[in-house]
Design a protein around this motif. Sequence first.
Motif, PDB file in Angstrom:
ATOM      1  N   GLY A   1      48.894  40.971  44.395  1.00  0.00           N
ATOM      2  CA  GLY A   1      49.964  40.644  45.331  1.00  0.00           C
ATOM      3  C   GLY A   1      50.624  39.318  45.036  1.00  0.00           C
ATOM      4  O   GLY A   1      51.651  38.989  45.627  1.00  0.00           O
ATOM      5  N   ALA A   2      50.051  38.550  44.117  1.00  0.00           N
ATOM      6  CA  ALA A   2      50.636  37.255  43.788  1.00  0.00           C
ATOM      7  C   ALA A   2      51.406  37.367  42.469  1.00  0.00           C
ATOM      8  O   ALA A   2      51.560  38.455  41.913  1.00  0.00           O
ATOM      9  CB  ALA A   2      49.541  36.207  43.671  1.00  0.00           C
ATOM     10  N   LEU A   3      51.879  36.251  41.988  1.00  0.00           N
ATOM     11  CA  LEU A   3      52.661  36.257  40.753  1.00  0.00           C
ATOM     12  C   LEU A   3      51.733  36.228  39.539  1.00  0.00           C
ATOM     13  O   LEU A   3      50.581  35.800  39.624  1.00  0.00           O
ATOM     14  CB  LEU A   3      53.590  35.042  40.711  1.00  0.00           C
ATOM     15  CG  LEU A   3      54.648  35.000  41.804  1.00  0.00           C
ATOM     16  CD1 LEU A   3      55.459  33.731  41.677  1.00  0.00           C
ATOM     17  CD2 LEU A   3      55.541  36.233  41.735  1.00  0.00           C
ATOM     18  N   LEU A   4      52.300  36.655  38.422  1.00  0.00           N
ATOM     19  CA  LEU A   4      51.511  36.707  37.191  1.00  0.00           C
ATOM     20  C   LEU A   4      50.967  35.323  36.831  1.00  0.00           C
ATOM     21  O   LEU A   4      49.811  35.192  36.418  1.00  0.00           O
ATOM     22  CB  LEU A   4      52.385  37.265  36.057  1.00  0.00           C
ATOM     23  CG  LEU A   4      51.767  37.301  34.672  1.00  0.00           C
ATOM     24  CD1 LEU A   4      50.501  38.126  34.673  1.00  0.00           C
ATOM     25  CD2 LEU A   4      52.755  37.870  33.671  1.00  0.00           C
ATOM     26  N   ALA A   5      51.798  34.292  37.021  1.00  0.00           N
ATOM     27  CA  ALA A   5      51.362  32.944  36.652  1.00  0.00           C
ATOM     28  C   ALA A   5      50.160  32.509  37.482  1.00  0.00           C
ATOM     29  O   ALA A   5      49.341  31.706  37.031  1.00  0.00           O
ATOM     30  CB  ALA A   5      52.509  31.963  36.831  1.00  0.00           C
ATOM     31  N   ASP A   6      50.050  33.065  38.697  1.00  0.00           N
ATOM     32  CA  ASP A   6      48.938  32.667  39.555  1.00  0.00           C
ATOM     33  C   ASP A   6      47.621  33.317  39.140  1.00  0.00           C
ATOM     34  O   ASP A   6      46.548  32.865  39.541  1.00  0.00           O
ATOM     35  CB  ASP A   6      49.244  33.020  41.014  1.00  0.00           C
ATOM     36  CG  ASP A   6      50.429  32.238  41.532  1.00  0.00           C
ATOM     37  OD1 ASP A   6      50.800  31.252  40.859  1.00  0.00           O
ATOM     38  OD2 ASP A   6      50.978  32.599  42.573  1.00  0.00           O
ATOM     39  N   VAL A   7      47.708  34.378  38.358  1.00  0.00           N
ATOM     40  CA  VAL A   7      46.475  34.972  37.819  1.00  0.00           C
ATOM     41  C   VAL A   7      45.795  33.960  36.913  1.00  0.00           C
ATOM     42  O   VAL A   7      44.573  33.785  36.943  1.00  0.00           O
ATOM     43  CB  VAL A   7      46.783  36.265  37.030  1.00  0.00           C
ATOM     44  CG1 VAL A   7      45.514  36.826  36.415  1.00  0.00           C
ATOM     45  CG2 VAL A   7      47.426  37.290  37.928  1.00  0.00           C
ATOM     46  N   ILE A   8      46.622  33.263  36.126  1.00  0.00           N
ATOM     47  CA  ILE A   8      46.074  32.259  35.212  1.00  0.00           C
ATOM     48  C   ILE A   8      45.410  31.140  36.006  1.00  0.00           C
ATOM     49  O   ILE A   8      44.255  30.771  35.747  1.00  0.00           O
ATOM     50  CB  ILE A   8      47.195  31.658  34.326  1.00  0.00           C
ATOM     51  CG1 ILE A   8      48.036  32.757  33.696  1.00  0.00           C
ATOM     52  CG2 ILE A   8      46.635  30.696  33.312  1.00  0.00           C
ATOM     53  CD1 ILE A   8      47.393  33.498  32.590  1.00  0.00           C
ATOM     54  N   ALA A   9      46.149  30.640  37.009  1.00  0.00           N
ATOM     55  CA  ALA A   9      45.599  29.540  37.802  1.00  0.00           C
ATOM     56  C   ALA A   9      44.343  29.976  38.539  1.00  0.00           C
ATOM     57  O   ALA A   9      43.344  29.257  38.578  1.00  0.00           O
ATOM     58  CB  ALA A   9      46.655  29.034  38.778  1.00  0.00           C
ATOM     59  N   GLY A  10      44.376  31.172  39.121  1.00  0.00           N
ATOM     60  CA  GLY A  10      43.227  31.664  39.879  1.00  0.00           C
ATOM     61  C   GLY A  10      42.030  31.899  38.990  1.00  0.00           C
ATOM     62  O   GLY A  10      40.911  31.502  39.316  1.00  0.00           O
ATOM     63  N   GLY A  11      42.260  32.525  37.862  1.00  0.00           N
ATOM     64  CA  GLY A  11      41.166  32.781  36.930  1.00  0.00           C
ATOM     65  C   GLY A  11      40.557  31.485  36.449  1.00  0.00           C
ATOM     66  O   GLY A  11      39.334  31.327  36.419  1.00  0.00           O
ATOM     67  N   ALA A  12      41.419  30.521  36.113  1.00  0.00           N
ATOM     68  CA  ALA A  12      40.914  29.233  35.641  1.00  0.00           C
ATOM     69  C   ALA A  12      40.117  28.537  36.730  1.00  0.00           C
ATOM     70  O   ALA A  12      39.111  27.883  36.456  1.00  0.00           O
ATOM     71  CB  ALA A  12      42.075  28.356  35.191  1.00  0.00           C
ATOM     72  N   SER A  13      40.537  28.689  37.986  1.00  0.00           N
ATOM     73  CA  SER A  13      39.848  27.970  39.062  1.00  0.00           C
ATOM     74  C   SER A  13      38.437  28.497  39.283  1.00  0.00           C
ATOM     75  O   SER A  13      37.627  27.832  39.907  1.00  0.00           O
ATOM     76  CB  SER A  13      40.650  28.059  40.350  1.00  0.00           C
ATOM     77  OG  SER A  13      40.569  29.359  40.885  1.00  0.00           O
ATOM     78  N   LEU A  14      38.151  29.708  38.810  1.00  0.00           N
ATOM     79  CA  LEU A  14      36.782  30.227  38.904  1.00  0.00           C
ATOM     80  C   LEU A  14      35.901  29.622  37.821  1.00  0.00           C
ATOM     81  O   LEU A  14      34.678  29.706  37.896  1.00  0.00           O
ATOM     82  CB  LEU A  14      36.772  31.746  38.741  1.00  0.00           C
ATOM     83  CG  LEU A  14      37.304  32.587  39.877  1.00  0.00           C
ATOM     84  CD1 LEU A  14      37.309  34.039  39.472  1.00  0.00           C
ATOM     85  CD2 LEU A  14      36.473  32.405  41.126  1.00  0.00           C
ATOM     86  N   ASP A  15      36.531  29.054  36.787  1.00  0.00           N
ATOM     87  CA  ASP A  15      35.808  28.431  35.686  1.00  0.00           C
ATOM     88  C   ASP A  15      34.853  29.410  35.000  1.00  0.00           C
ATOM     89  O   ASP A  15      33.660  29.116  34.858  1.00  0.00           O
ATOM     90  CB  ASP A  15      35.038  27.207  36.213  1.00  0.00           C
ATOM     91  CG  ASP A  15      34.524  26.321  35.091  1.00  0.00           C
ATOM     92  OD1 ASP A  15      34.972  26.524  33.950  1.00  0.00           O
ATOM     93  OD2 ASP A  15      33.700  25.448  35.369  1.00  0.00           O
ATOM     94  N   PRO A  16      35.337  30.570  34.619  1.00  0.00           N
ATOM     95  CA  PRO A  16      34.407  31.514  33.993  1.00  0.00           C
ATOM     96  C   PRO A  16      34.073  31.095  32.563  1.00  0.00           C
ATOM     97  O   PRO A  16      34.932  30.606  31.833  1.00  0.00           O
ATOM     98  CB  PRO A  16      35.175  32.834  33.991  1.00  0.00           C
ATOM     99  CG  PRO A  16      36.605  32.434  33.951  1.00  0.00           C
ATOM    100  CD  PRO A  16      36.710  31.112  34.645  1.00  0.00           C
TER     101      PRO A  16
END
Lengths: 231, 441
Positions: free
Chosen positions: B419-434
């Motif tokens: 439901g968010a923007l594609l760019a936010d996938v990057i930010a969200g994924g990075a914030s999990l620090d996988p």
Amino acid sequence: MSIEPTSPEGANLGAPAQVPSSPQKGMFGITGTGDVSGFGGLVRPRHEVVGTPKPYGGYFDEVTDALEEAYPGFADAIEKVVVDRDELTLHIVPERLAEVAQIMRDDESLRFELCSSVSGVDYLNSDARRLHVTYHLASMTYRRRVRLEVAVPVGGSVPTVTSVYPTADWQERETYDMFGVIFTGHPNLTRVLMPDDWEGHPQRKDYPLGGVPVEYKGAEIPPPDQRRVYQ
Amino acid sequence: MTQSGYASERETTEGRVFTVTGGDWDTVTGSIDPLSNEKIVVNMGPQHPSTHGVLRLVLELEGETVTEVRPVVGYLHTGIEKNLEYRNWTQGTTFVTRADYLAPLFNEAGYCLAVEKLLGITDQITERANTIRVLFMELNRISSHLVWLATTGMELGAISMMLYGFREREYILDIFEETSGLRMNHAYFRPGGVAQDVPESAIKKIRDFLVYLPKKLKEYEDMLSGQIIWQERTKGVAVLDVTGCLAMGVTGPVLRASGLAWDLRKTMPYCGYEDYEFDVPTATTADVWGRYQVRLAEIRESLKIVEQALDRLRPGPIFVADKKIAWPAQLAVGLDGMGNSLEHVAKIMGQSMESLIHHFKLVTEGFRVPPGQVYVAIEHPRGELGVHAVSDGGTHPYRVHMRDPSFVNLQAIPAMAEGALLADVIAGGASLDPVMGGCDR
């Protein structure tokens, strides 16, 4: 979709499995004339898991009492209660697992909000129900931990707890991937770590480790699962 | 088993051959009317710089909005858990340290604590060994968070942060190298203690680092926090509240950024963490910004713990007294890494035959661990690292399972990104620090 159990798992890949026999015999993983140590006749028995009598001590009594009060089928669903090394394990009849998990999460005096970990263990040669699945639950409210354990035979199935703990999704997939335990009702039970077209379930004890012999300065070192080892 | 839908297979003399055609691609694209339906499927990864290794995300997009995310993992599966079963208990640390390569000492600590609990020697671990463990785990937490800051900075457009983050981490790796002989994959914690003592030169380096980092950290915070782009890319992005976190099993800084102060160092202490004074930083925004704030604060708290641990470091043994478990050799860092100290080699080869026998037995055979199972959880930089260890009474682990926080946390990407923007996938994924090494093990 019905998934039929395939067997023998992984037996068609690479070298035959070096399976520790049970009761374990000898000391070096070899039999016959190769063993000149004299220890070849040693037998190490497999230890039975026995239930612990009440009282269990610590918060374990409170947890089991609360569960007994909240869950009418306690006597049928709980096979045994084991307390070992300051940890409480509830061995549960596989069909009842999801019900028990639901109560463990929702009951006021239990409140195990977090399913920390799901993992499997293959107790090969113990009995027919050799595949065990363990759920490690944590209660953040009471700062407690408990382990739920179910045992199924090869090809057996366990009801999924994903409806209670969505976090179990990938972890149950991993357990399916590695042990071949089927979680009925799981939304997407596919392999997660191994490739989709992989054959066999690698963490089973009769699945070989694989590997090739390595030559080093003229000597050939066999792969790890075929080396002579102390057991 | 039915034939798999995407790749036909046939047997040849060389083995089984799979034919991947992708032949249905034309039918898939042909059936979509480009005017009324703009849905496209984008495959991101596994070779993509912002996926922290080999994570693959299958994204379904409508315009720039993500309608569905499917994370695909397993590209870095190395069979660490299976391999452990063919080595003895002490050798296990060498394997587990390679799982999450940004936090190797935590893997070792979790594993060692589990083995020690199985052995029933948890309270025999010497004070110095525990203090060294805490000291090095906290340094490792700082280095891991610095890499997070570096990579996330890079992914959100702050390339200079990447260089700075990795530069400061190098200081910590130098300290590790000084002590264990290796920058990464140390195998420094062993069941029963630590492999060798911390040299004075490393202590001095840590003291210098304690003065150096806070100043730098302030610079980086000044650089990022006021940045309008940084704020736009992080505030209100990839929100996951406490309920969501608990349902998905997300722990660590992400959970704390949503407001729940759940830190195993405080709530279920181990290694003597109850004796240290530190706070558990939290945020209430539950977004990437909150996670950034929490991690920065955690670096500062870790510095506090490191300082206290240094002050507590008293001379003493670094291994349990039980000679049936303690590693027989006094190890030392030589020119080519860590190995037996020369004095020990001289003793077993020249003076004491009993020492030689003892050394040989313990190194080749290892020690036996009473049968049973334990679950030990520690606070990893990314959340709860759990180790479920099972022994059948032998010299090898019967089964070790690592509940790695990266693996569990990654499940939350769809919940954060759809439901968010594609760019936010990057930010969200990075914030999990996988870290995929830990995720796939």
